[in-house]
Design a protein around this motif. Structure first.
Motif, short mmCIF file in Angstrom:
data_model
loop_
_atom_site.label_atom_id
_atom_site.label_comp_id
_atom_site.label_asym_id
_atom_site.label_seq_id
_atom_site.Cartn_x
_atom_site.Cartn_y
_atom_site.Cartn_z
N LYS A 46 -2.57 13.06 10.08
CA LYS A 46 -2.23 12.17 11.18
C LYS A 46 -2.46 10.72 10.75
N GLU A 47 -1.36 9.98 10.70
CA GLU A 47 -1.46 8.59 10.27
C GLU A 47 -2.05 7.73 11.38
N GLY A 48 -2.96 6.85 11.00
CA GLY A 48 -3.57 5.94 11.97
C GLY A 48 -2.63 4.80 12.31
N THR A 49 -2.85 4.18 13.44
CA THR A 49 -2.01 3.06 13.85
C THR A 49 -2.37 1.83 13.02
N SER A 50 -1.36 1.02 12.73
CA SER A 50 -1.58 -0.20 11.95
C SER A 50 -0.55 -1.25 12.36
N ASP A 51 -1.01 -2.48 12.54
CA ASP A 51 -0.08 -3.54 12.90
C ASP A 51 0.58 -4.16 11.66
N ASP A 52 0.12 -3.75 10.49
CA ASP A 52 0.71 -4.25 9.24
C ASP A 52 0.46 -3.21 8.15
N VAL A 53 1.46 -2.36 7.92
CA VAL A 53 1.28 -1.26 6.97
C VAL A 53 1.15 -1.74 5.53
N ALA A 54 1.51 -2.99 5.26
CA ALA A 54 1.35 -3.53 3.91
C ALA A 54 -0.09 -4.00 3.67
N THR A 55 -0.85 -4.11 4.74
CA THR A 55 -2.23 -4.60 4.64
C THR A 55 -3.27 -3.51 4.89
N ARG A 56 -2.99 -2.63 5.83
CA ARG A 56 -3.96 -1.59 6.15
C ARG A 56 -3.26 -0.31 6.58
N GLY A 57 -3.92 0.79 6.31
CA GLY A 57 -3.36 2.08 6.69
C GLY A 57 -4.40 3.17 6.55
N SER A 58 -4.21 4.29 7.24
CA SER A 58 -5.16 5.39 7.17
C SER A 58 -4.48 6.69 7.54
N LEU B 71 0.83 -1.20 0.00
CA LEU B 71 0.00 0.00 0.00
C LEU B 71 0.87 1.26 0.00
N PRO B 72 0.31 2.35 -0.46
CA PRO B 72 1.05 3.61 -0.40
C PRO B 72 1.06 4.15 1.03
N LYS B 73 1.91 5.10 1.29
CA LYS B 73 1.88 5.77 2.59
C LYS B 73 0.63 6.63 2.63
N PRO B 74 -0.28 6.35 3.53
CA PRO B 74 -1.60 7.00 3.50
C PRO B 74 -1.60 8.52 3.59
N CYS B 75 -0.64 9.09 4.29
CA CYS B 75 -0.62 10.56 4.42
C CYS B 75 0.02 11.24 3.22
N ALA B 76 0.49 10.43 2.26
CA ALA B 76 1.15 11.02 1.09
C ALA B 76 0.43 10.72 -0.22
N VAL B 77 -0.80 10.27 -0.14
CA VAL B 77 -1.51 9.86 -1.37
C VAL B 77 -2.16 11.03 -2.11
N LEU B 78 -2.36 12.13 -1.43
CA LEU B 78 -2.99 13.30 -2.06
C LEU B 78 -1.98 14.43 -2.22
N SER B 79 -2.11 15.15 -3.31
CA SER B 79 -1.23 16.29 -3.56
C SER B 79 -1.59 17.43 -2.61
N GLN B 80 -0.66 18.34 -2.43
CA GLN B 80 -0.93 19.50 -1.57
C GLN B 80 -2.07 20.35 -2.15
N LYS B 81 -2.16 20.39 -3.45
CA LYS B 81 -3.24 21.15 -4.08
C LYS B 81 -4.60 20.58 -3.70
N THR B 82 -4.70 19.23 -3.78
CA THR B 82 -5.96 18.58 -3.44
C THR B 82 -6.28 18.77 -1.97
N LEU B 83 -5.28 18.59 -1.13
CA LEU B 83 -5.51 18.74 0.31
C LEU B 83 -5.93 20.16 0.66
N THR B 84 -5.31 21.12 0.03
CA THR B 84 -5.64 22.52 0.31
C THR B 84 -7.08 22.84 -0.06
#
Length: 304
Positions: A119-131, A95-108
């Motif tokens: 703020k990245e959510g906790t995950s016991d397996d970043v290859a399986t789940r992330g937020s 999976l991608p790094k969840p806090c880096a999936v959107l461009s700054q333009k989109t986030l703004t």
């Protein structure tokens, strides 16, 4: 004694010896037969014992045979599973790094005052789940404030012989996520629309939700790309007298962000985003399961 008498005595003696010899032979014969019979008794007993032991062994063998058959059956079952066609390998392995999936333009555009506060959510397996979640509070003085909250979660499924292909599992999860968004307690004016350009399947669910802080406009976009499901929650509200945001504008922004997040999955796996197929029509069935709350912390926990 006369010669004739002596001859008779000799003849009688010979006859007597012959008779005695025959008697001795008969006694010897009887003795041999007795010994043979005596010897035969333990042999018969031994044979009987052997037969009895054999019967017991056979009986035990039947029980053992059942166990062996069971074991063999288990082996055969295992063999059948092993021999069955393997499920298709999952397309995406990470999976991608969840806090880096959107461009700054989109986030703004979505969270103007919180574009850099993911703020990245906790995950016991970043290859399986992330937020990752963002929040924005734009104060306009006496005109009130505008609140926005955004959360993106990813869930990836691996192919498994018991559970099926990663894609099939993702399809089932996608359906449950859509149904959950359609059945939020207290939601008003719920609408579901298909979304194009966001993976293999995508549905946007929007509704109004009254909370003590104000009237919230909620958008949930659920998208599936192969074996990965992306769930984007985006809501807004006018607080302290602020004007309620336009639901259509929020939905459009959420759909655009969801498509961007979906594209990041392919990029994270070293491939260019694949052309999206037409989005599936959203399910009309409504799940009775609990649904995510618009609250950042609760929704993040639910989705991740």
């Amino acid at each position: 004694m006369s010669e004739g008498t002596m001859q008779r005595v000799a003849v009688q003696s010979d006859d007597q010896r012959a008779r005695n010899g025959r008697k001795a032979q008969r006694r010897a014969g009887r003795l041999r037969r007795g010994l043979v019979c005596a010897a035969a008794v333990p042999a018969v007993a031994l044979f009987a014992t052997a037969c009895s032991s054999g019967s017991d062994a056979a009986a035990q063998g039947t029980g053992g045979g059942s166990d062996s058959s069971s074991a063999a059956g288990s082996t055969d079952t295992g063999g059948s599973s092993a021999a069955s066609p393997e499920v298709q390998a999952a397309k995406y392995a990470k999976l991608p790094k969840p806090c880096a999936v959107l461009s700054q333009k989109t986030l703004t555009s979505l969270v103007p005052k919180g574009a850099k506060s993911g703020k990245e959510g906790t995950s016991d397996d970043v290859a399986t789940r992330g937020s990752c979640s963002w929040s924005s509070l734009d104060s306009n003085g006496v005109k009130g404030s505008q609140f926005r909250w955004l959360n993106i979660s990813f869930l990836r499924f691996d192919s498994d012989a018991g559970r099926g292909s990663g894609e099939k599992q993702a399809e089932a999860y996608y359906t449950s996520q859509v149904q959950g968004a359609q059945s939020v307690a207290g939601a008003k004016n719920t609408k579901s629309v298909p979304v194009s350009g966001a993976g293999d399947q995508a549905t946007a669910v929007r509704y109004d939700l009254k909370k003590k802080e104000g009237a919230f406009k909620q958008q949930t976009v659920v998208a599936r790309v192969a074996n990965v499901v992306v769930t984007l929650d985006y809501n807004g509200a006018g607080l302290a007298g602020g004007k309620a945001p336009d639901a259509d504008a929020l939905t459009k922004a959420a759909e655009k962000a969801a498509a961007e997040a979906v594209g990041s999955v392919a990029t994270a796996n070293g491939a260019a985003p694949a052309p999206s197929s037409p989005a599936a029509t959203p399910s009309k069935s409504v799940s009775k399961s609990a649904s995510p709350s618009p609250s950042p912390s609760k929704s993040s926990a639910k989705k991740s």
